[in-house]
Design a protein around this motif. Structure first.
Motif, mmCIF file in Angstrom:
data_model
loop_
_atom_site.group_PDB
_atom_site.id
_atom_site.type_symbol
_atom_site.label_atom_id
_atom_site.label_comp_id
_atom_site.label_asym_id
_atom_site.label_seq_id
_atom_site.Cartn_x
_atom_site.Cartn_y
_atom_site.Cartn_z
ATOM 1 N N TYR A 159 -4.340 6.104 6.049
ATOM 2 C CA TYR A 159 -4.020 6.033 4.623
ATOM 3 C C TYR A 159 -5.117 5.853 3.788
ATOM 4 O O TYR A 159 -5.173 6.546 2.880
ATOM 5 C CB TYR A 159 -2.665 4.939 4.571
ATOM 6 C CG TYR A 159 -2.686 4.650 3.199
ATOM 7 C CD1 TYR A 159 -1.884 5.599 2.503
ATOM 8 C CD2 TYR A 159 -3.112 3.783 2.433
ATOM 9 C CE1 TYR A 159 -1.369 5.378 0.902
ATOM 10 C CE2 TYR A 159 -2.795 3.313 0.957
ATOM 11 C CZ TYR A 159 -2.096 4.149 0.319
ATOM 12 O OH TYR A 159 -1.730 4.223 -1.283
ATOM 13 N N PHE A 160 -6.088 4.905 3.979
ATOM 14 C CA PHE A 160 -7.077 5.020 3.074
ATOM 15 C C PHE A 160 -7.964 5.963 3.055
ATOM 16 O O PHE A 160 -8.662 6.370 2.146
ATOM 17 C CB PHE A 160 -7.784 3.434 3.530
ATOM 18 C CG PHE A 160 -7.218 2.234 2.781
ATOM 19 C CD1 PHE A 160 -7.038 2.289 1.427
ATOM 20 C CD2 PHE A 160 -6.582 1.361 3.665
ATOM 21 C CE1 PHE A 160 -6.630 0.883 0.885
ATOM 22 C CE2 PHE A 160 -5.891 0.124 2.752
ATOM 23 C CZ PHE A 160 -5.710 0.235 1.596
ATOM 24 N N PHE B 295 0.753 -1.162 0.060
ATOM 25 C CA PHE B 295 0.024 0.051 0.099
ATOM 26 C C PHE B 295 0.900 1.348 -0.249
ATOM 27 O O PHE B 295 0.504 2.059 -0.870
ATOM 28 C CB PHE B 295 -0.974 0.086 1.212
ATOM 29 C CG PHE B 295 -1.855 -1.201 1.169
ATOM 30 C CD1 PHE B 295 -2.376 -1.763 -0.011
ATOM 31 C CD2 PHE B 295 -2.654 -1.489 2.385
ATOM 32 C CE1 PHE B 295 -3.102 -2.536 -0.085
ATOM 33 C CE2 PHE B 295 -3.644 -2.526 2.328
ATOM 34 C CZ PHE B 295 -3.939 -3.022 1.124
ATOM 35 N N TYR B 296 2.019 1.099 0.815
ATOM 36 C CA TYR B 296 2.955 2.352 0.664
ATOM 37 C C TYR B 296 4.010 1.908 1.450
ATOM 38 O O TYR B 296 4.082 0.919 2.495
ATOM 39 C CB TYR B 296 2.318 3.607 1.329
ATOM 40 C CG TYR B 296 1.741 3.386 2.721
ATOM 41 C CD1 TYR B 296 2.530 3.892 4.083
ATOM 42 C CD2 TYR B 296 0.384 3.173 2.927
ATOM 43 C CE1 TYR B 296 2.235 3.615 5.257
ATOM 44 C CE2 TYR B 296 0.225 3.237 4.198
ATOM 45 C CZ TYR B 296 1.139 3.386 5.425
ATOM 46 O OH TYR B 296 0.235 3.417 6.705
ATOM 47 N N ILE C 182 0.968 6.184 -5.200
ATOM 48 C CA ILE C 182 1.805 5.580 -3.838
ATOM 49 C C ILE C 182 1.744 4.004 -3.926
ATOM 50 O O ILE C 182 2.603 3.624 -3.400
ATOM 51 C CB ILE C 182 1.080 6.234 -2.533
ATOM 52 C CG1 ILE C 182 1.172 7.783 -2.485
ATOM 53 C CG2 ILE C 182 1.647 5.530 -1.473
ATOM 54 C CD1 ILE C 182 0.550 8.261 -1.248
ATOM 55 N N GLN C 183 0.740 3.439 -4.203
ATOM 56 C CA GLN C 183 0.375 1.821 -4.224
ATOM 57 C C GLN C 183 1.074 1.198 -5.074
ATOM 58 O O GLN C 183 1.025 1.571 -6.195
ATOM 59 C CB GLN C 183 -1.088 1.778 -4.061
ATOM 60 C CG GLN C 183 -1.477 0.584 -3.264
ATOM 61 C CD GLN C 183 -3.107 1.055 -2.800
ATOM 62 O OE1 GLN C 183 -3.287 2.135 -2.541
ATOM 63 N NE2 GLN C 183 -3.773 -0.149 -2.763
ATOM 64 N N MET D 223 -0.907 10.882 -5.153
ATOM 65 C CA MET D 223 -1.647 10.356 -4.174
ATOM 66 C C MET D 223 -1.802 8.903 -4.798
ATOM 67 O O MET D 223 -1.987 7.766 -4.116
ATOM 68 C CB MET D 223 -2.821 10.675 -3.781
ATOM 69 C CG MET D 223 -2.693 12.074 -2.776
ATOM 70 S SD MET D 223 -1.672 11.539 -1.112
ATOM 71 C CE MET D 223 -3.230 10.710 -0.227
ATOM 72 N N GLY D 224 -2.053 8.976 -6.215
ATOM 73 C CA GLY D 224 -2.793 7.804 -6.900
ATOM 74 C C GLY D 224 -1.370 6.895 -7.033
ATOM 75 O O GLY D 224 -1.591 5.704 -7.696
ATOM 76 N N ILE E 216 -2.932 2.100 8.429
ATOM 77 C CA ILE E 216 -3.574 1.894 7.501
ATOM 78 C C ILE E 216 -4.747 2.350 7.195
ATOM 79 O O ILE E 216 -5.286 2.927 6.047
ATOM 80 C CB ILE E 216 -3.705 0.232 7.463
ATOM 81 C CG1 ILE E 216 -3.525 -0.148 5.728
ATOM 82 C CG2 ILE E 216 -4.833 -0.356 7.955
ATOM 83 C CD1 ILE E 216 -2.000 0.022 5.420
ATOM 84 N N MET F 242 -8.837 12.344 -1.038
ATOM 85 C CA MET F 242 -8.437 12.936 -2.282
ATOM 86 C C MET F 242 -9.128 12.419 -3.683
ATOM 87 O O MET F 242 -9.573 13.089 -4.519
ATOM 88 C CB MET F 242 -6.981 12.395 -2.592
ATOM 89 C CG MET F 242 -5.884 13.036 -1.702
ATOM 90 S SD MET F 242 -5.852 14.747 -1.764
ATOM 91 C CE MET F 242 -4.934 14.935 -3.553
ATOM 92 N N ARG G 162 -2.643 13.463 9.314
ATOM 93 C CA ARG G 162 -1.075 13.597 9.432
ATOM 94 C C ARG G 162 -0.783 13.907 10.401
ATOM 95 O O ARG G 162 0.482 13.604 10.990
ATOM 96 C CB ARG G 162 -0.564 14.402 8.137
ATOM 97 C CG ARG G 162 -0.811 13.780 6.821
ATOM 98 C CD ARG G 162 -0.305 14.707 5.533
ATOM 99 N NE ARG G 162 1.098 15.124 5.750
ATOM 100 C CZ ARG G 162 1.658 16.149 5.169
ATOM 101 N NH1 ARG G 162 0.848 16.486 3.987
ATOM 102 N NH2 ARG G 162 2.978 16.645 5.197
ATOM 103 N N GLN H 187 -6.642 8.668 0.936
ATOM 104 C CA GLN H 187 -6.924 8.203 -0.654
ATOM 105 C C GLN H 187 -8.126 8.479 -0.892
ATOM 106 O O GLN H 187 -8.778 9.054 -1.870
ATOM 107 C CB GLN H 187 -6.591 6.805 -0.622
ATOM 108 C CG GLN H 187 -5.053 6.382 -0.715
ATOM 109 C CD GLN H 187 -4.393 6.852 -1.795
ATOM 110 O OE1 GLN H 187 -5.174 7.795 -2.774
ATOM 111 N NE2 GLN H 187 -3.145 6.601 -2.041
ATOM 112 N N PHE I 144 3.988 13.268 0.710
ATOM 113 C CA PHE I 144 3.543 14.219 1.443
ATOM 114 C C PHE I 144 4.240 15.454 1.333
ATOM 115 O O PHE I 144 4.060 16.650 1.220
ATOM 116 C CB PHE I 144 3.590 13.859 2.866
ATOM 117 C CG PHE I 144 2.728 13.345 3.353
ATOM 118 C CD1 PHE I 144 1.294 13.073 2.826
ATOM 119 C CD2 PHE I 144 2.996 12.081 4.478
ATOM 120 C CE1 PHE I 144 0.398 12.164 3.238
ATOM 121 C CE2 PHE I 144 1.877 11.311 4.882
ATOM 122 C CZ PHE I 144 0.523 11.221 4.390
ATOM 123 N N LEU J 90 5.655 7.369 1.318
ATOM 124 C CA LEU J 90 4.516 8.059 1.979
ATOM 125 C C LEU J 90 5.123 9.518 2.045
ATOM 126 O O LEU J 90 4.620 10.585 2.096
ATOM 127 C CB LEU J 90 3.962 7.306 3.122
ATOM 128 C CG LEU J 90 2.708 8.044 3.667
ATOM 129 C CD1 LEU J 90 1.534 7.913 2.426
ATOM 130 C CD2 LEU J 90 1.834 7.407 4.679
#
Lengths: 693, 693
Positions: B345-346, A318-319, A355-356, A352-353, B342, B352, B335, B349, A328, A324
């Motif tokens: 984080y989601f 996920f990151y 990161i994963q 943001m898109g 996690i 955004m 933040r 996402q 940021f 991350l």
């Protein structure tokens, strides 16, 4: 004939079991181009004519004939299996070219390989390998089927699942506790719907920690598993690749202490984040890590667990902490601008898109592989494969004689020897039912016999008709599991209105088990394909090669599933005369011999359409609520016999590994003599009731 | 018979032209449920039997028969037109139920309406209206076609495009300057490929400001347009909904001064962001705004522009200032947490990912509608419609006698009187070619005759075979435009290898123009459907109703497009005997009378498959490089005549609005007399060469 061409120093991926010397001849059929210094790789070009078809590539989108698109081998955790996707979860670098000379090509390389199959230039296959060290295998045989078999000889025997795992299975993300599991079983049993297993998705664990059980939800899993097994139901828990970073958690502590985890560039344990939050990734490319991690499965096996699914092992990421942080920082830089304009906004969305599962993060992760520190990007496609190998090899140590269910999301060719695969996070879409149908022979070509898709669809909301049609196809897939994502409509068979329809469909699976299991086992033991495009059986029939939505299943049957919303029938091409079966239930079906050629056949929502080849047989039995109670000593023999037919029935205990005993085989013979059918049996362990056309 | 049932105080959307009184009878066929106080709305339930089919809903995913899914009317800027999408760009609240009693239902309501067509319960239609003020129209007729016609009577005559706009058109996001446009035209003209228009996407403007031209890229657009028109090429610029906030920019300044823009809750001009960055949205629901904005098109018309496409008018809303601020605040809060886990984080996402086109932002925007401040959410679906109405009404003022090309992305029923639509940002996928085919009759049902998809696909990368197959279908869509997104593979016809194949396909469009144009005009003038599912023409033929991938095109033709990768043929159902035409070029085609029933027909990649109904005629001509130079005084008459046939040819100047003159019609008669065909003509303005089977 298989020829091996070594480029550079080959990486030992373990994909193959036949040890071949490198051919000294020049590679024929392909023009070889070394890419320029920057690219560091090779390109192989093959000229197609109008009729050339390309099969293979295992788990990938689009049709059985993969010509007309470009694929890239790069195990990807991507839930959008749309027509534009070049990679799914598996890396299956085998193609089978049906051309003037039929060819098989396998690129044994753990990094990226692109298969441009008439995408850039409609008349060219361009294979691009992103590296200089790999093996190029070329298989030349006259027959397509023979090439398929040769390749299986090369890569070794496929994994054998326990027989109960060929029963119908129910899953959901997640049945969160005992009560929810019990409710599902009740829903099935009370409605007399067969069921063999219930799956535990990530929530059964304690904070997503591998090899732990949430005690609040499952206070005594051992006792619960025993209680369910008495009803013929197995529990199948998920195991994820990432190990939660948590002080006091034994798996974490041991991994750190013994150096079992992947490293970062500074030699520290690499930190990523997945479901448990921050994790380390076991370095499955190391023998010692595999041994250690594999042995952990014993924790659950000791509780009576007999099956597992390995997930998130592309690995999904996920990151990373660094990723991350960088994201940021980039966001903050943009926000510090006086005016956030449209470009900055899109840049933010892009940050943001991406990161994963970022390549940059994978590039920060290192393995100890064959004694060297190797960047993950170079061996990415071996990760899930080696996780599954770890489990499988441990099972051999822990329970050497017992078959344990095991399948994985990520894979590479070679992993088929250790477990099956499911095709990941599809959606409740008709197009994904079609994709399921079209993907199966490609998987079989690459050795993945125990495989299947999430029936009914994982993401998005299912409808009754879609689930019904999908199960009607799922009857024929070795892994027959209904699975759905959190937040989607409940799609267990008993949730819908036409319970009788669902019951008949599930019963049919169990009734067909003598045939399906025989064919499944023989496909493995004899390196054959269980699912085949129909051209594979009728190589001389050009029309058969054009059919993209029918499959041969085992040696006797052809299926023509319905995969279209609202369809009340479909077109079917018969490459020979065949016996059509339109099955509403074991007691109620239409049987009709139909001529070679094109047909439109009406098929009701609750009907399964299948066909038997001439002079072929299909043994069936009475259904039961689970495999454990299925009786197969009195069989009902379906068949279409114009002169004579023989069928090799395979029966074993279904649970041990003694596959290769000749007492498992019963040769059934039928001879047509003056409108009567004469039965012969090589052994008298089964009774046969004939139902022959 | 049309009945109108008024619920609450109806909102005058302008969708209908027939003024009907509210029926005093109880609504039949539907069970009406008032939703609870919170929901504020109505539910209408209809019971389906197994055979019931549902057509309509205009621009939406899945099959022609829309049963089995749920749709929601909510104009959406969403480029992922996958099977799970409930809304695309248009809100088309008309369904046609084929049941024991055939029914048409139109919900005239500018907010959300859900059409649950057997999705929740496979036997029920549930229509849910998110409001209490709307009109429910019920149309009962014996025949499905008659219901379709009645509905068109209700909503008024469709927009008529200039004839040149039925030529082939090329677009891309973007041809950025004169040189790029010239290069495209050269590519077509040098290869003798017909072309009638080139599109200018957002980059022709100065910083995306409506009604401006980037002078560096197009130093003298008027002169350039004139120069192109001499070659038979029109330029078609895009107009976006949002008006850039920029001091000194006249459109912005006037809008602010005269109160033309949508407001926020405090009565200030609402600020959103789209391509130009910060914008105000013209309040198209106000007459005065429409008049003002519409008149602005004159700036470009004065430069010789004769066509426009209205885009981003759902309205697309990348973000609002407030929305972005809120998103950043929420991000910062997350933040600030000690550990970003996690879940956080989601959540990030998600924050955004939900900025764009958010309902919350739409809720911050207000219109002055019928004298009241109305929240945008309540009238969302009327926005793009009224933008297009603004343009169309202005064209009537500026050039009252001239047809101007106009089509829109967002729409509502009623907008079909002002312009056409294209189906938005599809992808270069085979499944989207199929969707194009299946969407056309639904659009026609809702009055959108001038319509089409981005041929070859907008997003993702096209392949030669896909573009060729797509154009083979595009021949028959009134809007025949090849369009592709920035960053994707170039897909102008001349980019590919088989130039001759592309030339033949495009030539066929022009050769068929006497027929296509006649049918296009008659569909509009007589409230008929240009595209129809084949059951509409063969209502008694149950099989015809099952066919989801063939279309009737005009009164004489049926098409059976190929929409499958690698297909070398397809199944076709003929609801009657028909003349098959398999066309490689105007000089080279196979003609064969085929019997009613099922057929498998081979179709090469460069072949177009179509059929002529018995006793029907298709007038054709010799192709040309553009519509302006197309000669239609000597026609070649294709036909399949067993006894006699008549065809009403429609010919007008193609550019003015004098549609309804009887001199436009020529009645062509063919009588078969002892194996000879006898021709009769109502007027002698055309010469006919017969080519009849």
């Amino acid at each position: 004939m298989i020829k091996k061409y070594c480029f550079g120093e080959s990486v030992n991926t373990g994909a193959t079991v036949l040890k071949l010397d490198s051919s000294q001849e020049e590679l024929s059929y392909f023009k070889v181009k070394k890419q320029d210094q920057d690219t560091k790789g090779y390109q192989f070009i093959y000229l197609m004519d109008e009729k050339t078809q390309v099969f293979g590539l295992g788990e990938n989108v689009r049709g059985m004939n993969k010509r007309g698109f470009i694929y890239e081998s790069h195990c990807s955790d991507d839930p959008n299996h749309d027509e534009g996707k070049r990679s799914l979860y598996g890396a299956h670098n085998f193609i089978l070219i049906r051309g003037k000379q039929n060819l098989g090509v396998f690129i044994d390389f753990p990094g990226k390989v692109r298969f441009d199959l008439g995408y850039t230039d409609k008349d060219e296959i361009r294979i691009e390998v992103d590296g200089e060290d790999f093996d190029f295998y070329l298989i030349c045989e006259h027959s397509i089927s023979e090439i398929a078999k040769r390749f299986r000889n090369l890569i070794g025997k496929s994994y054998v699942a326990p027989k109960w795992a060929l029963g119908y299975q129910q899953s959901r993300w997640s049945y969160k506790n005992e009560a929810e599991v019990e409710a599902v079983i009740k829903g099935y049993r009370e409605n007399k719907l067969p069921l063999d297993a219930v799956y535990l998705d990530i929530d059964y664990m304690e904070r997503y920690k591998d090899f732990t059980v949430n005690k609040k939800a499952f206070p005594d899993l051992k006792c619960f598993a025993k209680h369910l097994k008495e009803q013929g139901i197995r529990l199948v828990p998920i195991i994820d690749a990432g190990v939660k970073i948590e002080k006091g958690y034994d798996v974490y502590e041991e991994g750190v202490k013994e150096d079992y985890f992947c490293k970062d560039a500074n030699g520290k344990d690499f930190i990523g984040a997945v479901w448990p939050g921050k994790v380390h990734f076991p370095d499955f490319l190391q023998e010692k890590t595999r041994r250690w991690f594999g042995d952990k499965y014993k924790v659950l096996m000791d509780m009576g667990i007999e099956g597992f699914w390995n997930d998130m092992n592309e690995p999904a990421l996920f990151y990373s902490e660094e990723g991350l942080k960088e994201a940021f920082e980039a966001l903050d830089q943009l926000r510090a601008l006086e005016n956030i304009g449209i470009d900055e906004y899109f840049e933010m969305q892009n940050i943001m898109g991406s990161i994963q599962n970022s390549e940059k993060d994978y590039g920060r992760m290192y393995h100890q592989y064959n004694g060297e520190m190797v960047c993950h990007n170079k061996v990415h496609n071996l990760y899930g494969y080696n996780m599954t190998k770890a489990a499988s090899e441990a099972f051999d140590r822990i329970e050497p004689d017992k078959r344990i269910l095991l399948f994985s999301r990520a894979s590479y060719i070679g992993m088929h020897r250790y477990g099956g695969i499911w095709t990941g996070d599809n959606k409740s879409w008709w197009s994904h039912l079609k994709m399921n149908i079209q993907m199966m022979p490609g998987l079989n070509l690459c050795g993945f016999i125990y495989s299947g898709a999430d029936l009914g669809g994982f993401g998005d909301h299912a409808t009754e008709d879609l689930v019904m049609r999908w199960l009607e196809f799922g009857i024929f897939t070795p892994l027959m599991r209904n699975h759905a994502a959190i937040g989607t409509r409940e799609q267990e068979a008993y949730r819908f209105k036409d319970l009788e329809g669902f019951r008949n469909i599930l019963n049919l699976r169990y009734s067909l088990m003598p045939y399906l299991y025989s064919e499944y086992m023989k496909a493995i033991l004899e390196d054959k394909m269980y699912f085949r495009p129909i051209g594979f059986d009728y190589e001389e029939d050009e029309m058969a090669w054009q059919v993209e939505d029918q499959l041969m299943v085992g040696e006797s049957m052809m299926i023509a599933p319905i995969y279209t919303q609202n369809a009340k029938g479909r077109y079917v091409y018969l490459p020979s005369d065949m016996l059509m079966l339109r099955i509403r239930s074991m007691e109620d079906m239409d049987r009709k011999v139909m001529e070679k050629g094109h047909h439109y056949i009406e098929v009701g929502l609750n009907e399964v359409l299948c066909f038997i080849k001439p002079n072929h047989l299909v043994p069936t039995t009475n259904p039961s609520l689970c495999i454990d109670t299925l009786k197969e000593d009195k069989l009902n023999l379906w068949g279409y016999v114009t002169s004579e037919a023989t069928y090799m029935l395979y029966q074993d205990d279904g649970y041990t590994k003694k596959y290769e005993d000749e007492t498992h085989y019963t040769k059934i013979g039928i001879k047509k003599q003056e409108e009567k059918y004469e039965l012969s049996l090589s052994r008298n362990t089964v009774k046969i009731n004939m139902n022959i056309n």
